[in-house]
Design a protein around this motif. Sequence first.
Motif, mmCIF file in Angstrom:
data_model
loop_
_atom_site.group_PDB
_atom_site.id
_atom_site.type_symbol
_atom_site.label_atom_id
_atom_site.label_comp_id
_atom_site.label_asym_id
_atom_site.label_seq_id
_atom_site.Cartn_x
_atom_site.Cartn_y
_atom_site.Cartn_z
ATOM 1 N N THR A 280 0.819 -1.212 0.000
ATOM 2 C CA THR A 280 0.000 0.000 0.000
ATOM 3 C C THR A 280 0.854 1.265 0.000
ATOM 4 O OG1 THR A 280 -0.285 -0.112 2.405
ATOM 5 C CG2 THR A 280 -2.013 -1.087 1.030
ATOM 6 N N ALA A 281 2.057 1.208 0.575
ATOM 7 C CA ALA A 281 2.956 2.372 0.544
ATOM 8 C C ALA A 281 3.418 2.681 -0.880
ATOM 9 C CB ALA A 281 4.169 2.128 1.446
ATOM 10 N N ARG A 282 3.325 1.711 -1.761
ATOM 11 C CA ARG A 282 3.693 1.907 -3.162
ATOM 12 C C ARG A 282 2.487 2.231 -4.026
ATOM 13 N NH1 ARG A 282 7.183 0.165 -0.405
ATOM 14 N NH2 ARG A 282 9.382 0.025 -0.859
ATOM 15 N N GLY A 283 1.372 2.553 -3.383
ATOM 16 C CA GLY A 283 0.182 2.969 -4.094
ATOM 17 C C GLY A 283 -0.627 1.845 -4.714
ATOM 18 N N ARG A 284 -0.358 0.617 -4.315
ATOM 19 C CA ARG A 284 -1.096 -0.536 -4.844
ATOM 20 C C ARG A 284 -2.290 -0.837 -3.950
ATOM 21 N NH1 ARG A 284 0.780 -1.462 -9.956
ATOM 22 N NH2 ARG A 284 3.031 -1.336 -9.939
ATOM 23 N N HIS A 285 -3.255 -1.517 -4.510
ATOM 24 C CA HIS A 285 -4.442 -1.921 -3.753
ATOM 25 C C HIS A 285 -4.054 -2.960 -2.704
ATOM 26 C CE1 HIS A 285 -8.503 -3.223 -2.887
ATOM 27 N NE2 HIS A 285 -8.961 -2.216 -3.626
ATOM 28 N N SER A 286 -4.720 -2.903 -1.563
ATOM 29 C CA SER A 286 -4.382 -3.810 -0.460
ATOM 30 C C SER A 286 -4.569 -5.283 -0.814
ATOM 31 C CB SER A 286 -5.207 -3.468 0.779
ATOM 32 O OG SER A 286 -6.586 -3.641 0.524
ATOM 33 N N VAL A 287 -5.420 -5.585 -1.793
ATOM 34 C CA VAL A 287 -5.607 -6.993 -2.153
ATOM 35 C C VAL A 287 -4.319 -7.612 -2.673
ATOM 36 C CG1 VAL A 287 -8.080 -6.718 -2.606
ATOM 37 C CG2 VAL A 287 -6.476 -6.604 -4.513
ATOM 38 N N LEU A 288 -3.440 -6.796 -3.251
ATOM 39 C CA LEU A 288 -2.178 -7.326 -3.769
ATOM 40 C C LEU A 288 -1.310 -7.869 -2.637
ATOM 41 C CD1 LEU A 288 -0.340 -7.885 -6.165
ATOM 42 C CD2 LEU A 288 0.562 -5.558 -5.909
ATOM 43 N N GLY A 289 -1.286 -7.186 -1.519
ATOM 44 C CA GLY A 289 -0.514 -7.677 -0.373
ATOM 45 C C GLY A 289 -1.051 -8.992 0.151
ATOM 46 N N THR A 290 -2.367 -9.090 0.250
ATOM 47 C CA THR A 290 -2.986 -10.336 0.707
ATOM 48 C C THR A 290 -2.715 -11.456 -0.291
ATOM 49 O OG1 THR A 290 -4.707 -9.048 1.819
ATOM 50 C CG2 THR A 290 -5.153 -11.385 1.459
ATOM 51 N N LEU A 291 -2.818 -11.139 -1.568
ATOM 52 C CA LEU A 291 -2.558 -12.143 -2.604
ATOM 53 C C LEU A 291 -1.118 -12.636 -2.538
ATOM 54 C CD1 LEU A 291 -3.629 -13.678 -5.106
ATOM 55 C CD2 LEU A 291 -2.789 -11.765 -6.486
ATOM 56 N N ILE A 292 -0.163 -11.729 -2.400
ATOM 57 C CA ILE A 292 1.243 -12.121 -2.302
ATOM 58 C C ILE A 292 1.452 -13.051 -1.103
ATOM 59 C CG2 ILE A 292 3.572 -11.274 -1.768
ATOM 60 C CD1 ILE A 292 2.830 -8.755 -3.460
ATOM 61 N N ALA A 293 0.916 -12.672 0.045
ATOM 62 C CA ALA A 293 1.081 -13.491 1.252
ATOM 63 C C ALA A 293 0.440 -14.867 1.067
ATOM 64 C CB ALA A 293 0.477 -12.778 2.459
ATOM 65 N N ASN A 294 -0.768 -14.904 0.536
ATOM 66 C CA ASN A 294 -1.463 -16.185 0.382
ATOM 67 C C ASN A 294 -0.793 -17.083 -0.653
ATOM 68 O OD1 ASN A 294 -3.340 -15.693 2.380
ATOM 69 N ND2 ASN A 294 -4.874 -14.893 0.983
ATOM 70 N N LEU A 295 -0.331 -16.510 -1.753
ATOM 71 C CA LEU A 295 0.319 -17.337 -2.773
ATOM 72 C C LEU A 295 1.690 -17.823 -2.305
ATOM 73 C CD1 LEU A 295 -0.648 -15.519 -6.099
ATOM 74 C CD2 LEU A 295 -1.711 -17.531 -5.047
ATOM 75 N N ALA A 296 2.438 -16.953 -1.639
ATOM 76 C CA ALA A 296 3.735 -17.381 -1.102
ATOM 77 C C ALA A 296 3.537 -18.486 -0.062
ATOM 78 C CB ALA A 296 4.470 -16.191 -0.486
ATOM 79 N N GLY A 297 2.520 -18.332 0.781
ATOM 80 C CA GLY A 297 2.222 -19.348 1.773
ATOM 81 C C GLY A 297 1.795 -20.665 1.145
#
Length: 129
Positions: free
Chosen positions: A29-46
């Motif tokens: 989100t600090a890079r101006g991206r939608h918060s869903v991207l952070g959740t997606l990254i965490a879930n896919l990496a997991g």
Amino acid sequence: MNGMGLACVVGLGGAAGTLLRYGIGRWVTARGRHSVLGTLIANLAGSLAMGVLIGIGLEERQASAYALAGIGFLGGLTTYSTLNVQKASLFRGGGRSKALLAWYVTATYAGGFALTAAGVGIGCFVGRQ
């Protein structure tokens, strides 16, 4: 290790995984991206990492390490509740939100399945070495 010891190990891993997920969300989100991207990254990496743990048979080989890494850390890193809150929020939104919702759901479920399967393959390969 007894039940209480395993519970502590799971808690420590969960705390670390949760902090990493929080950091990923803040970074995105600090890079101006939608918060869903952070959740997606965490879930896919997991998903990928859990597949590797399954593939190498960590639960059968080392129950306490699996409790720390799989149940704790990856359980804290990945998030079903935030995913569902974000899906509901996107569903209530307008046209662009609906398109993002469709992309998000597809990327999460299809990507999660594919990456878990890939992780199992990687884990099986590594486990034979």
